[in-house]
Structures are given as structure tokens and as C-alpha cells.
Write a protein that holds these residues in place. Structure first.
Motif, PDB file in Angstrom:
ATOM      1  N   ALA A  20       0.827  -1.205   0.000  1.00  0.00           N
ATOM      2  CA  ALA A  20       0.000   0.000   0.000  1.00  0.00           C
ATOM      3  C   ALA A  20       0.861   1.254   0.000  1.00  0.00           C
ATOM      4  CB  ALA A  20      -0.934  -0.006   1.209  1.00  0.00           C
ATOM      5  N   CYS A  21       1.974   1.232   0.730  1.00  0.00           N
ATOM      6  CA  CYS A  21       2.862   2.397   0.783  1.00  0.00           C
ATOM      7  C   CYS A  21       3.535   2.642  -0.556  1.00  0.00           C
ATOM      8  CB  CYS A  21       3.931   2.201   1.849  1.00  0.00           C
ATOM      9  SG  CYS A  21       3.258   2.221   3.512  1.00  0.00           S
ATOM     10  N   GLY A  22       3.771   1.588  -1.316  1.00  0.00           N
ATOM     11  CA  GLY A  22       4.471   1.721  -2.579  1.00  0.00           C
ATOM     12  C   GLY A  22       3.558   1.875  -3.777  1.00  0.00           C
ATOM     13  N   GLU A  23       2.271   2.159  -3.534  1.00  0.00           N
ATOM     14  CA  GLU A  23       1.328   2.293  -4.633  1.00  0.00           C
ATOM     15  C   GLU A  23       1.734   3.471  -5.515  1.00  0.00           C
ATOM     16  OE1 GLU A  23      -3.269   3.645  -5.157  1.00  0.00           O
ATOM     17  OE2 GLU A  23      -2.774   2.402  -3.435  1.00  0.00           O
ATOM     18  N   PRO A  24       1.858   3.241  -6.812  1.00  0.00           N
ATOM     19  CA  PRO A  24       2.277   4.332  -7.693  1.00  0.00           C
ATOM     20  C   PRO A  24       1.153   5.337  -7.932  1.00  0.00           C
ATOM     21  CG  PRO A  24       1.817   2.368  -8.974  1.00  0.00           C
ATOM     22  CD  PRO A  24       1.668   1.986  -7.521  1.00  0.00           C
ATOM     23  N   GLY A  25       1.533   6.528  -8.348  1.00  0.00           N
ATOM     24  CA  GLY A  25       0.544   7.502  -8.772  1.00  0.00           C
ATOM     25  C   GLY A  25      -0.108   7.007 -10.049  1.00  0.00           C
ATOM     26  N   SER A  26      -1.345   7.373 -10.256  1.00  0.00           N
ATOM     27  CA  SER A  26      -2.084   6.901 -11.427  1.00  0.00           C
ATOM     28  C   SER A  26      -2.108   7.962 -12.527  1.00  0.00           C
ATOM     29  CB  SER A  26      -3.524   6.552 -11.044  1.00  0.00           C
ATOM     30  OG  SER A  26      -4.267   6.204 -12.206  1.00  0.00           O
ATOM     31  N   CYS A  51       7.837  11.932 -19.829  1.00  0.00           N
ATOM     32  CA  CYS A  51       8.784  12.034 -18.718  1.00  0.00           C
ATOM     33  C   CYS A  51       8.064  12.458 -17.439  1.00  0.00           C
ATOM     34  CB  CYS A  51       9.886  13.026 -19.081  1.00  0.00           C
ATOM     35  SG  CYS A  51      11.089  13.298 -17.758  1.00  0.00           S
ATOM     36  N   ALA A  52       7.194  13.459 -17.547  1.00  0.00           N
ATOM     37  CA  ALA A  52       6.455  13.947 -16.379  1.00  0.00           C
ATOM     38  C   ALA A  52       5.525  12.864 -15.829  1.00  0.00           C
ATOM     39  CB  ALA A  52       5.663  15.200 -16.738  1.00  0.00           C
ATOM     40  N   MET A  53       4.868  12.123 -16.717  1.00  0.00           N
ATOM     41  CA  MET A  53       3.963  11.064 -16.248  1.00  0.00           C
ATOM     42  C   MET A  53       4.734   9.945 -15.548  1.00  0.00           C
ATOM     43  SD  MET A  53       0.892  10.817 -19.071  1.00  0.00           S
ATOM     44  CE  MET A  53       1.953  10.440 -20.460  1.00  0.00           C
ATOM     45  N   ALA A  54       5.909   9.618 -16.065  1.00  0.00           N
ATOM     46  CA  ALA A  54       6.733   8.585 -15.413  1.00  0.00           C
ATOM     47  C   ALA A  54       7.123   9.034 -14.008  1.00  0.00           C
ATOM     48  CB  ALA A  54       7.967   8.283 -16.254  1.00  0.00           C
ATOM     49  N   ARG A  55       7.508  10.293 -13.873  1.00  0.00           N
ATOM     50  CA  ARG A  55       7.877  10.815 -12.554  1.00  0.00           C
ATOM     51  C   ARG A  55       6.662  10.841 -11.637  1.00  0.00           C
ATOM     52  NH1 ARG A  55      11.595  14.556 -10.047  1.00  0.00           N
ATOM     53  NH2 ARG A  55      13.119  13.804 -11.550  1.00  0.00           N
ATOM     54  N   PHE A  56       5.501  11.222 -12.179  1.00  0.00           N
ATOM     55  CA  PHE A  56       4.284  11.264 -11.379  1.00  0.00           C
ATOM     56  C   PHE A  56       3.963   9.884 -10.815  1.00  0.00           C
ATOM     57  CE2 PHE A  56      -0.223  11.143 -10.497  1.00  0.00           C
ATOM     58  CZ  PHE A  56      -0.455  12.368  -9.889  1.00  0.00           C
ATOM     59  N   ARG A  57       4.027   8.863 -11.671  1.00  0.00           N
ATOM     60  CA  ARG A  57       3.743   7.500 -11.215  1.00  0.00           C
ATOM     61  C   ARG A  57       4.704   7.088 -10.105  1.00  0.00           C
ATOM     62  NH1 ARG A  57       2.726   6.900 -16.807  1.00  0.00           N
ATOM     63  NH2 ARG A  57       4.855   6.207 -17.174  1.00  0.00           N
ATOM     64  N   LYS A  58       5.933   7.529 -10.198  1.00  0.00           N
ATOM     65  CA  LYS A  58       6.957   7.137  -9.236  1.00  0.00           C
ATOM     66  C   LYS A  58       6.844   7.884  -7.905  1.00  0.00           C
ATOM     67  CE  LYS A  58      11.973   6.751  -8.861  1.00  0.00           C
ATOM     68  NZ  LYS A  58      13.252   7.022  -9.497  1.00  0.00           N
ATOM     69  N   GLU A  59       6.540   9.176  -7.946  1.00  0.00           N
ATOM     70  CA  GLU A  59       6.646  10.005  -6.750  1.00  0.00           C
ATOM     71  C   GLU A  59       5.326  10.527  -6.180  1.00  0.00           C
ATOM     72  OE1 GLU A  59       9.550  13.071  -7.264  1.00  0.00           O
ATOM     73  OE2 GLU A  59      11.103  11.638  -7.825  1.00  0.00           O
ATOM     74  N   PHE A  60       4.218  10.286  -6.847  1.00  0.00           N
ATOM     75  CA  PHE A  60       2.944  10.824  -6.375  1.00  0.00           C
ATOM     76  C   PHE A  60       1.962   9.696  -6.052  1.00  0.00           C
ATOM     77  CE2 PHE A  60       4.909  14.538  -8.001  1.00  0.00           C
ATOM     78  CZ  PHE A  60       4.288  15.633  -7.424  1.00  0.00           C
ATOM     79  N   GLY A  61       2.423   8.753  -5.241  1.00  0.00           N
ATOM     80  CA  GLY A  61       1.572   7.656  -4.813  1.00  0.00           C
ATOM     81  C   GLY A  61       0.327   8.184  -4.114  1.00  0.00           C
ATOM     82  N   GLY A  62      -0.808   7.543  -4.386  1.00  0.00           N
ATOM     83  CA  GLY A  62      -2.056   7.970  -3.770  1.00  0.00           C
ATOM     84  C   GLY A  62      -2.694   9.152  -4.482  1.00  0.00           C
TER      85      GLY A  62
END
Length: 128
Positions: A20-26, A51-62
Motif C-alpha cells: 500500500a505504501c508503494g502504490e504508484p501515482g495513477s 517524462c512527467a507522467m513517469a515521474r508522477f507515477r513514481k513520486e505521487f503515490g495515492g
């Protein structure tokens, strides 16, 4: 043997919490608005968006990204205000996203991306 069973049991109990903590941003369903540009090709803008979407998935979980846009007028305003040279290697995207758990919206958040030259890949420098 007993120790191994205890360790495995502890891992089994903790695994759902770690997942749950590692859930990626959608980014599913995100609306992309590349806008018209005299500075960048469609491929340049799309590369920055990817590039921005890849970063979002990685760093904006939840969180869920709902819109990602490029605006030439916003870029001009950003360049003038920041004193950044217009060398064609800085792009600013505007992101709208929602914090899923609290349903808190964030609109028109600037994401600044740069690249070394026209042949290089984009890199996110800042996202607010």
C-alpha cells in the motif's frame, strides 16, 4: 526452522502494508493537452509529457493525474519571470491532479523540465 517460520509469518503480515505504501501515482485516463507551439515539435512536447507522467507515477503515490498541458504563453511568462534563457531546452507543463484518499484537487501545478540539447531526453527539474 522455527525462526524461518517466524520470519516468513512476519513478512506475510507486513507485505500488504508495504504494498500500500508503494502504490504508484495513477496516470490512467489523464487528459493530454499538448497545445500549439512554435518552439517545440509535437514529439518534443509528448516526450516531456511522457517524462512527467513517469515521474508522477513514481513520486505521487495515492494521487491521480487528471490533466497535463503545455501552454506556450505560460512558458513565456515562466522564462521571463525566472530569467531562464530561451534556448529551446526548457519546457513547463501544467498538471492537474487529485489526492485520491482526500479527494483534494491540485490545479495548474507547473512542472519544469530541461534537457541538455534538442537530441537529449527531458528531465524533471521541479514539480510543485
Amino acid at each position: 526452522m522455527k525462526r524461518t517460520v517466524c520470519v516468513l509469518l512476519a513478512l506475510a503480515l507486513c507485505l500488504p502494508l508495504l504494498a500500500a505504501c508503494g502504490e504508484p501515482g495513477s496516470t490512467r485516463g489523464v487528459q493530454l493537452s499538448p497545445g500549439a507551439s512554435e518552439r517545440f515539435s509535437e514529439a518534443d512536447v509528448r516526450g516531456a509529457m511522457d517524462c512527467a507522467m513517469a515521474r508522477f507515477r513514481k513520486e505521487f503515490g495515492g494521487c491521480t493525474l487528471t490533466r497535463l498541458a503545455y501552454s506556450e504563453a505560460y512558458l513565456e511568462s515562466y522564462l521571463a519571470g525566472s530569467g531562464t534563457a530561451d534556448d529551446g531546452n526548457t519546457i513547463v507543463l501544467l498538471a492537474d491532479y487529485v489526492e485520491t484518499e482526500t479527494n483534494t484537487p491540485h490545479t495548474s501545478r507547473p512542472w519544469v523540465l530541461t534537457r541538455a540539447d534538442a537530441a537529449a531526453a527531458w528531465k524533471v527539474q521541479s514539480s510543485k
